[in-house]
Design a protein around this motif. Sequence first.
Motif, PDB file in Angstrom:
ATOM      1  N   LEU A   1     -10.045   0.922   5.850  1.00  0.00           N
ATOM      2  CA  LEU A   1     -11.281   0.966   5.068  1.00  0.00           C
ATOM      3  C   LEU A   1     -11.663   2.400   4.716  1.00  0.00           C
ATOM      4  CD1 LEU A   1     -13.247  -1.795   7.003  1.00  0.00           C
ATOM      5  CD2 LEU A   1     -12.251  -1.982   4.710  1.00  0.00           C
ATOM      6  N   GLN A   2     -11.393   3.343   5.611  1.00  0.00           N
ATOM      7  CA  GLN A   2     -11.656   4.751   5.302  1.00  0.00           C
ATOM      8  C   GLN A   2     -10.749   5.247   4.183  1.00  0.00           C
ATOM      9  OE1 GLN A   2     -11.307   6.413   9.271  1.00  0.00           O
ATOM     10  NE2 GLN A   2     -13.532   6.499   9.500  1.00  0.00           N
ATOM     11  N   GLN A   3      -9.521   4.757   4.152  1.00  0.00           N
ATOM     12  CA  GLN A   3      -8.610   5.116   3.060  1.00  0.00           C
ATOM     13  C   GLN A   3      -9.161   4.605   1.730  1.00  0.00           C
ATOM     14  OE1 GLN A   3      -5.967   7.080   3.338  1.00  0.00           O
ATOM     15  NE2 GLN A   3      -5.517   6.963   1.178  1.00  0.00           N
ATOM     16  N   LEU A   4      -9.676   3.379   1.731  1.00  0.00           N
ATOM     17  CA  LEU A   4     -10.285   2.810   0.523  1.00  0.00           C
ATOM     18  C   LEU A   4     -11.461   3.685   0.077  1.00  0.00           C
ATOM     19  CD1 LEU A   4     -11.181  -0.910  -0.039  1.00  0.00           C
ATOM     20  CD2 LEU A   4     -12.784   0.878  -0.602  1.00  0.00           C
ATOM     21  N   ILE A   5     -12.315   4.073   1.018  1.00  0.00           N
ATOM     22  CA  ILE A   5     -13.486   4.898   0.695  1.00  0.00           C
ATOM     23  C   ILE A   5     -13.052   6.246   0.135  1.00  0.00           C
ATOM     24  CG2 ILE A   5     -15.443   6.140   1.707  1.00  0.00           C
ATOM     25  CD1 ILE A   5     -15.607   3.712   3.720  1.00  0.00           C
ATOM     26  N   LYS A   6     -12.027   6.821   0.736  1.00  0.00           N
ATOM     27  CA  LYS A   6     -11.534   8.131   0.281  1.00  0.00           C
ATOM     28  C   LYS A   6     -11.025   8.072  -1.160  1.00  0.00           C
ATOM     29  CE  LYS A   6      -8.058  11.611   1.382  1.00  0.00           C
ATOM     30  NZ  LYS A   6      -6.913  11.944   2.221  1.00  0.00           N
ATOM     31  N   LEU A   7     -10.298   7.013  -1.480  1.00  0.00           N
ATOM     32  CA  LEU A   7      -9.702   6.898  -2.813  1.00  0.00           C
ATOM     33  C   LEU A   7     -10.689   6.408  -3.881  1.00  0.00           C
ATOM     34  CD1 LEU A   7      -6.262   5.392  -1.766  1.00  0.00           C
ATOM     35  CD2 LEU A   7      -6.680   7.690  -2.657  1.00  0.00           C
ATOM     36  N   TYR A   8     -11.661   5.574  -3.470  1.00  0.00           N
ATOM     37  CA  TYR A   8     -12.597   4.977  -4.425  1.00  0.00           C
ATOM     38  C   TYR A   8     -14.029   5.098  -3.887  1.00  0.00           C
ATOM     39  CZ  TYR A   8      -8.174   3.114  -6.046  1.00  0.00           C
ATOM     40  OH  TYR A   8      -6.888   3.001  -6.486  1.00  0.00           O
TER      41      TYR A   8
ATOM     42  N   ALA B   1       0.837  -1.209   0.000  1.00  0.00           N
ATOM     43  CA  ALA B   1       0.000   0.000   0.000  1.00  0.00           C
ATOM     44  C   ALA B   1       0.865   1.250   0.000  1.00  0.00           C
ATOM     45  CB  ALA B   1      -0.937  -0.003   1.212  1.00  0.00           C
ATOM     46  N   ILE B   2       1.935   1.235   0.771  1.00  0.00           N
ATOM     47  CA  ILE B   2       2.846   2.388   0.804  1.00  0.00           C
ATOM     48  C   ILE B   2       3.493   2.580  -0.561  1.00  0.00           C
ATOM     49  CG2 ILE B   2       5.040   3.222   1.759  1.00  0.00           C
ATOM     50  CD1 ILE B   2       4.094   1.944   4.453  1.00  0.00           C
ATOM     51  N   LYS B   3       3.909   1.487  -1.170  1.00  0.00           N
ATOM     52  CA  LYS B   3       4.533   1.570  -2.489  1.00  0.00           C
ATOM     53  C   LYS B   3       3.551   2.144  -3.522  1.00  0.00           C
ATOM     54  CE  LYS B   3       7.272   0.857  -5.957  1.00  0.00           C
ATOM     55  NZ  LYS B   3       8.216   1.908  -6.280  1.00  0.00           N
ATOM     56  N   LEU B   4       2.303   1.704  -3.444  1.00  0.00           N
ATOM     57  CA  LEU B   4       1.303   2.192  -4.393  1.00  0.00           C
ATOM     58  C   LEU B   4       0.871   3.620  -4.069  1.00  0.00           C
ATOM     59  CD1 LEU B   4      -0.823  -1.045  -4.785  1.00  0.00           C
ATOM     60  CD2 LEU B   4       0.590   0.027  -6.537  1.00  0.00           C
ATOM     61  N   GLY B   5       1.064   4.043  -2.821  1.00  0.00           N
ATOM     62  CA  GLY B   5       0.826   5.429  -2.438  1.00  0.00           C
ATOM     63  C   GLY B   5      -0.637   5.792  -2.340  1.00  0.00           C
ATOM     64  N   LYS B   6      -0.865   7.088  -2.096  1.00  0.00           N
ATOM     65  CA  LYS B   6      -2.215   7.614  -1.912  1.00  0.00           C
ATOM     66  C   LYS B   6      -2.651   8.499  -3.075  1.00  0.00           C
ATOM     67  CE  LYS B   6      -1.668   7.596   3.055  1.00  0.00           C
ATOM     68  NZ  LYS B   6      -1.581   8.368   4.287  1.00  0.00           N
ATOM     69  N   GLY B   7      -1.737   8.806  -3.974  1.00  0.00           N
ATOM     70  CA  GLY B   7      -2.048   9.719  -5.067  1.00  0.00           C
ATOM     71  C   GLY B   7      -2.545   9.006  -6.304  1.00  0.00           C
ATOM     72  N   GLU B   8      -2.484   9.722  -7.414  1.00  0.00           N
ATOM     73  CA  GLU B   8      -2.925   9.177  -8.697  1.00  0.00           C
ATOM     74  C   GLU B   8      -1.955   8.106  -9.179  1.00  0.00           C
ATOM     75  OE1 GLU B   8      -5.680   9.639 -10.665  1.00  0.00           O
ATOM     76  OE2 GLU B   8      -6.401  10.618  -8.855  1.00  0.00           O
ATOM     77  N   LEU B   9      -2.502   7.077  -9.776  1.00  0.00           N
ATOM     78  CA  LEU B   9      -1.699   6.005 -10.348  1.00  0.00           C
ATOM     79  C   LEU B   9      -1.857   6.038 -11.864  1.00  0.00           C
ATOM     80  CD1 LEU B   9      -2.624   3.186  -7.830  1.00  0.00           C
ATOM     81  CD2 LEU B   9      -0.482   4.455  -7.926  1.00  0.00           C
ATOM     82  N   ALA B  10      -0.817   5.595 -12.541  1.00  0.00           N
ATOM     83  CA  ALA B  10      -0.794   5.689 -13.993  1.00  0.00           C
ATOM     84  C   ALA B  10      -1.672   4.645 -14.685  1.00  0.00           C
ATOM     85  CB  ALA B  10       0.648   5.551 -14.483  1.00  0.00           C
TER      86      ALA B  10
ATOM     87  N   GLU C   1      -4.598   1.362 -14.781  1.00  0.00           N
ATOM     88  CA  GLU C   1      -5.800   0.768 -14.187  1.00  0.00           C
ATOM     89  C   GLU C   1      -5.426  -0.428 -13.307  1.00  0.00           C
ATOM     90  OE1 GLU C   1      -9.724   0.291 -13.201  1.00  0.00           O
ATOM     91  OE2 GLU C   1      -8.798   1.962 -14.263  1.00  0.00           O
ATOM     92  N   ARG C   2      -4.438  -1.177 -13.739  1.00  0.00           N
ATOM     93  CA  ARG C   2      -3.982  -2.346 -12.967  1.00  0.00           C
ATOM     94  C   ARG C   2      -3.524  -1.920 -11.573  1.00  0.00           C
ATOM     95  NH1 ARG C   2       1.237  -5.953 -14.514  1.00  0.00           N
ATOM     96  NH2 ARG C   2       1.207  -7.289 -12.687  1.00  0.00           N
ATOM     97  N   GLN C   3      -2.815  -0.798 -11.480  1.00  0.00           N
ATOM     98  CA  GLN C   3      -2.344  -0.310 -10.185  1.00  0.00           C
ATOM     99  C   GLN C   3      -3.522   0.100  -9.299  1.00  0.00           C
ATOM    100  OE1 GLN C   3       0.254   2.693 -11.842  1.00  0.00           O
ATOM    101  NE2 GLN C   3       2.053   1.603 -11.063  1.00  0.00           N
ATOM    102  N   HIS C   4      -4.556   0.694  -9.896  1.00  0.00           N
ATOM    103  CA  HIS C   4      -5.749   1.053  -9.126  1.00  0.00           C
ATOM    104  C   HIS C   4      -6.395  -0.204  -8.539  1.00  0.00           C
ATOM    105  CE1 HIS C   4      -6.096   5.347  -9.811  1.00  0.00           C
ATOM    106  NE2 HIS C   4      -5.738   5.142 -11.063  1.00  0.00           N
ATOM    107  N   LYS C   5      -6.522  -1.245  -9.355  1.00  0.00           N
ATOM    108  CA  LYS C   5      -7.115  -2.495  -8.888  1.00  0.00           C
ATOM    109  C   LYS C   5      -6.267  -3.116  -7.783  1.00  0.00           C
ATOM    110  CE  LYS C   5      -9.627  -3.592 -13.092  1.00  0.00           C
ATOM    111  NZ  LYS C   5      -9.767  -4.469 -14.246  1.00  0.00           N
ATOM    112  N   GLN C   6      -4.943  -3.047  -7.934  1.00  0.00           N
ATOM    113  CA  GLN C   6      -4.067  -3.594  -6.911  1.00  0.00           C
ATOM    114  C   GLN C   6      -4.218  -2.827  -5.598  1.00  0.00           C
ATOM    115  OE1 GLN C   6      -0.388  -3.151  -9.087  1.00  0.00           O
ATOM    116  NE2 GLN C   6      -0.332  -5.326  -9.646  1.00  0.00           N
ATOM    117  N   ARG C   7      -4.244  -1.505  -5.679  1.00  0.00           N
ATOM    118  CA  ARG C   7      -4.368  -0.696  -4.466  1.00  0.00           C
ATOM    119  C   ARG C   7      -5.714  -0.941  -3.796  1.00  0.00           C
ATOM    120  NH1 ARG C   7      -3.252   5.634  -4.771  1.00  0.00           N
ATOM    121  NH2 ARG C   7      -5.073   5.544  -6.120  1.00  0.00           N
TER     122      ARG C   7
END
Length: 195
Positions: free
Chosen positions: A100-107, A58-67, A69-75
């Motif tokens: 879970l709140q982080q998941l809600i915030k991002l998606y 999760a830290i590697k994938l970060g909290k910002g925008e990902l390049a 779609e695969r990275q979004h699914k992984q995060r």
Amino acid sequence: CTIHGWSTLARKLLPVALCAQVFLIGCQGDIEEAIHKANDFLYQKDYIKAERLYRSIAIKLGKGELAHERQHKQRLFVLEQLGKTNALYRHDYKQAINDLQQLIKLYPHSQEAMAARVSIADITQHKLGEIEGAIDEYQIIVLDFPNHDEARRAQLQIINAYFQLQNYKQARMEAQVLEKRWPQSSEATKARFQI
């Protein structure tokens, strides 16, 4: 190659093998392999290693925008796994809620976000004993996902929570809301019975 986001103390606390895996994630970017390894830890019931490896991913994938779609699914998957691992196996409910709140915030509009809200409400009510907080979460489900089956179930949970608080007047009002919004549902039948 450095591991971004990890303090010196955290690296010292991780077992050497796990630290090496985190290092490889940072250098090679092999997130998929790390996810499989974390899943293996989970299936082997080594919940601490699973949680730590999911967290490093999760830290590697970060909290910002990902390049990609695969990275979004992984995060999304990793955040969901962190929530489940902490809630179901490690019984670290506060951390589960944070994940879970982080998941809600991002998606916020994903199916996983709705499931995360349900989990947060359940943890808040049944594990932490914070009924008012659970009511707030259930109300968000009803507002954010009004056409989903889960909205009816959430409204029924709101009624039950007010019963638990012995606020019968509010429970009755919430039951009338459910009956009016979803008159043909099985939840409406239960609401009529409770009225």
